[in-house]
Scaffold this motif. Structure first.
Motif, mmCIF file in Angstrom:
data_model
loop_
_atom_site.group_PDB
_atom_site.id
_atom_site.type_symbol
_atom_site.label_atom_id
_atom_site.label_comp_id
_atom_site.label_asym_id
_atom_site.label_seq_id
_atom_site.Cartn_x
_atom_site.Cartn_y
_atom_site.Cartn_z
ATOM 1 N N LEU A 148 0.818 -1.235 0.050
ATOM 2 C CA LEU A 148 0.114 -0.085 0.137
ATOM 3 C C LEU A 148 0.956 1.229 -0.003
ATOM 4 N N ARG A 149 0.443 2.132 -0.635
ATOM 5 C CA ARG A 149 1.346 3.590 -0.814
ATOM 6 C C ARG A 149 0.537 4.350 0.335
ATOM 7 N N VAL A 150 1.650 5.246 1.131
ATOM 8 C CA VAL A 150 1.067 6.036 1.978
ATOM 9 C C VAL A 150 0.830 7.457 1.475
ATOM 10 N N LYS A 151 -0.274 7.702 1.858
ATOM 11 C CA LYS A 151 -0.739 9.244 1.509
ATOM 12 C C LYS A 151 -0.289 10.358 2.389
ATOM 13 N N ILE A 152 0.413 11.332 2.055
ATOM 14 C CA ILE A 152 0.896 12.165 3.104
ATOM 15 C C ILE A 152 0.033 13.222 3.276
ATOM 16 N N GLU A 153 -0.312 13.556 4.717
ATOM 17 C CA GLU A 153 -1.292 14.560 4.854
ATOM 18 C C GLU A 153 -0.825 15.130 6.112
ATOM 19 N N ASP A 154 -0.432 16.669 5.500
ATOM 20 C CA ASP A 154 0.122 17.794 6.645
ATOM 21 C C ASP A 154 -1.108 18.001 7.607
ATOM 22 N N GLY A 155 -2.276 17.730 7.457
ATOM 23 C CA GLY A 155 -3.388 17.852 8.383
ATOM 24 C C GLY A 155 -3.431 17.064 9.509
ATOM 25 N N LEU A 156 -2.797 15.974 9.271
ATOM 26 C CA LEU A 156 -2.435 15.015 10.573
ATOM 27 C C LEU A 156 -1.177 15.177 11.185
ATOM 28 N N GLY A 157 -0.420 16.211 11.163
ATOM 29 C CA GLY A 157 0.930 16.508 11.536
ATOM 30 C C GLY A 157 0.749 16.847 12.998
ATOM 31 N N GLU A 158 2.033 17.060 13.463
ATOM 32 C CA GLU A 158 2.410 17.557 14.940
ATOM 33 C C GLU A 158 1.589 18.754 15.217
ATOM 34 N N TRP A 159 1.379 18.914 16.500
ATOM 35 C CA TRP A 159 0.751 20.183 17.128
ATOM 36 C C TRP A 159 1.977 20.687 17.387
ATOM 37 N N PHE A 160 2.285 22.049 17.247
ATOM 38 C CA PHE A 160 3.113 23.040 17.785
ATOM 39 C C PHE A 160 2.339 24.131 18.490
ATOM 40 N N ASN A 161 2.469 23.821 19.782
ATOM 41 C CA ASN A 161 1.810 24.665 20.611
ATOM 42 C C ASN A 161 2.215 26.262 20.738
ATOM 43 N N GLU A 162 1.123 27.041 20.475
ATOM 44 C CA GLU A 162 1.267 28.385 20.531
ATOM 45 C C GLU A 162 2.192 29.118 21.689
ATOM 46 N N ALA A 163 2.076 28.369 22.762
ATOM 47 C CA ALA A 163 2.693 28.726 23.829
ATOM 48 C C ALA A 163 4.350 28.830 23.648
ATOM 49 N N TRP A 201 1.679 27.651 14.227
ATOM 50 C CA TRP A 201 1.315 27.705 15.752
ATOM 51 C C TRP A 201 -0.171 27.536 15.939
ATOM 52 N N GLU A 202 -0.604 26.657 17.039
ATOM 53 C CA GLU A 202 -2.028 26.540 17.036
ATOM 54 C C GLU A 202 -2.143 26.453 18.594
ATOM 55 N N SER A 203 -3.353 26.911 19.169
ATOM 56 C CA SER A 203 -3.606 26.722 20.464
ATOM 57 C C SER A 203 -4.421 25.400 20.536
ATOM 58 N N ALA A 228 -7.334 24.501 21.203
ATOM 59 C CA ALA A 228 -8.591 24.671 20.483
ATOM 60 C C ALA A 228 -8.394 24.636 19.063
ATOM 61 N N GLU A 229 -7.623 25.008 18.563
ATOM 62 C CA GLU A 229 -7.267 24.930 17.206
ATOM 63 C C GLU A 229 -6.650 23.719 16.759
ATOM 64 N N VAL A 230 -5.994 22.872 17.449
ATOM 65 C CA VAL A 230 -5.459 21.716 17.128
ATOM 66 C C VAL A 230 -6.702 20.705 17.137
ATOM 67 N N HIS A 231 -7.826 20.762 17.872
ATOM 68 C CA HIS A 231 -8.836 20.116 17.921
ATOM 69 C C HIS A 231 -9.512 20.299 16.634
ATOM 70 N N GLU A 232 -9.665 21.458 16.388
ATOM 71 C CA GLU A 232 -10.610 22.068 15.165
ATOM 72 C C GLU A 232 -10.013 21.614 13.863
ATOM 73 N N HIS A 284 0.401 11.659 15.574
ATOM 74 C CA HIS A 284 1.007 11.984 16.781
ATOM 75 C C HIS A 284 -0.130 12.108 18.104
ATOM 76 N N ALA A 285 0.370 12.328 19.221
ATOM 77 C CA ALA A 285 -0.159 12.256 20.350
ATOM 78 C C ALA A 285 -1.634 13.165 20.192
ATOM 79 N N ALA A 286 -1.074 14.536 20.328
ATOM 80 C CA ALA A 286 -2.108 15.474 20.438
ATOM 81 C C ALA A 286 -3.078 15.216 19.266
ATOM 82 N N ALA A 287 -2.793 14.973 18.107
ATOM 83 C CA ALA A 287 -3.587 14.694 16.752
ATOM 84 C C ALA A 287 -4.518 13.256 17.074
ATOM 85 N N GLN A 288 -4.009 12.175 17.655
ATOM 86 C CA GLN A 288 -4.606 11.155 18.021
ATOM 87 C C GLN A 288 -5.722 11.375 19.078
ATOM 88 N N ILE A 289 -5.468 12.226 20.068
ATOM 89 C CA ILE A 289 -6.278 12.440 21.166
ATOM 90 C C ILE A 289 -7.539 13.411 20.363
#
Length: 299
Positions: free
Chosen positions: A90-105, A156-158, A160-164, A199-204
């Motif tokens: 299977l080929r892997v579809k790369i999706e930036d939307g599933l990427g790491e959370w960069f905390n705005e803090a 950078w995301e809060s 709330a923004e990573v959940h959205e 990633h963890a934040a995205a999985q949650i």
């Protein structure tokens, strides 16, 4: 009337143990400062994930017929799913939307006190993710070069923004998959399985979108798997001259008690929590090391 929703199961996988979890001395395969590889134990976890999804581990169910793999662009995610993807061709579809959370803090860089007022701050550039071309060079033949991302870039995301973000990209991925299956003429009644690697934040955030509760406690260790099955409602007519319907849904111990309260928040991404049944929450039974690095938001 629109056609009923397609039978769909979503598998969500967090990447394996990162090298930087174990040592400060590591080298990024892409030379990006926020792109550590997985450690040797992470590669072992990747093999265990593959065996589990292939139905070859003691805790496996029948192997799910996964037809689409979507992954965060960070190397650790591709490394974690690579053994399974190659085993299934299977080929892997790369999706930036599933990427790491960069905390705005973490986005503010205090300015030098001798040049600017002490209360002056500046935003640091947000770390970028590897590109599809960089990943194709690292993983020849593994990346789906024909896939167009549903979201692009990092920012950078809060919290709330990573959940959205994850709500929205999940809805877009589901729409893409259903469109693909419709084009292929996938048989009615046939179930589609997709795997999201993240990633963890995205999985949650993905789990919370599907249960409709942005404060739900989620199990999220490295290389753990969560699984959701769409409830399929079947309506049948009874009697002559009609008018009577009955509805059948799949059963589960999960009741999605907060679905109604959060339904409006999910409309923009097409996610209706009442449609989904959680079948696994951060399952680690396939991992010889058990549940490790079980991350959570500070709440």
């Amino acid at each position: 009337m629109p056609p009923p929703p397609r039978p769909l199961t979503i598998h969500i996988l967090r990447h394996g143990t990162r090298q930087d979890f174990l040592t400060p001395n590591w080298t990024s395969p892409t030379n990006l400062p926020k792109d550590p590889p997985i450690a040797p134990i992470g590669h072992h976890q990747a093999q265990e994930v593959s065996a589990h999804l292939l139905g070859q581990s003691p805790h496996s169910r029948s192997p799910p017929p996964i037809t689409h793999i979507f992954s965060s662009p960070f190397t650790r995610c591709i490394q974690t799913v690579a053994p399974y993807a190659r085993a299934r061709d299977l080929r892997v579809k790369i999706e930036d939307g599933l990427g790491e959370w960069f905390n705005e803090a973490n986005s503010i860089l205090p300015a030098a006190a001798d040049t600017l007022p002490s209360n002056h701050t500046e935003a640091k550039p947000c770390p970028r993710a590897p590109t599809v071309a960089e990943l194709e060079a690292l993983f020849p033949g593994l990346v789906d070069l024909g896939y167009e991302m549903r979201m692009r870039g990092t920012r950078w995301e809060s919290k709330a923004e990573v959940h959205e973000r994850l709500r929205v990209v999940l809805g877009r991925i589901i729409g893409f998959v259903e469109g693909e299956e419709d084009q292929k003429g996938g048989g009615e009644g046939g179930e589609t399985h997709i795997l999201l690697v993240t990633h963890a934040a995205a999985q949650i955030a993905l789990v919370r979108a599907l249960v409709g509760d942005e404060r739900r406690k989620v199990t999220c260790g490295v290389a753990t798997l969560s699984r959701f099955r769409r409830r399929i409602q079947q309506t049948t007519a009874a009697g002559v001259g009609g008018g009577k319907t009955s509805t059948s849904t799949s059963t589960s111990t999960n009741t999605n008690t907060n679905a109604n309260a959060n339904a409006n928040a999910n409309e923009d991404s097409g996610i209706d929590p009442s449609e989904w049944v959680m079948e696994a929450d951060g399952d680690a039974r396939h991992l010889s090391g058990g549940l490790q690095y079980n991350w959570a938001f500070a709440e």
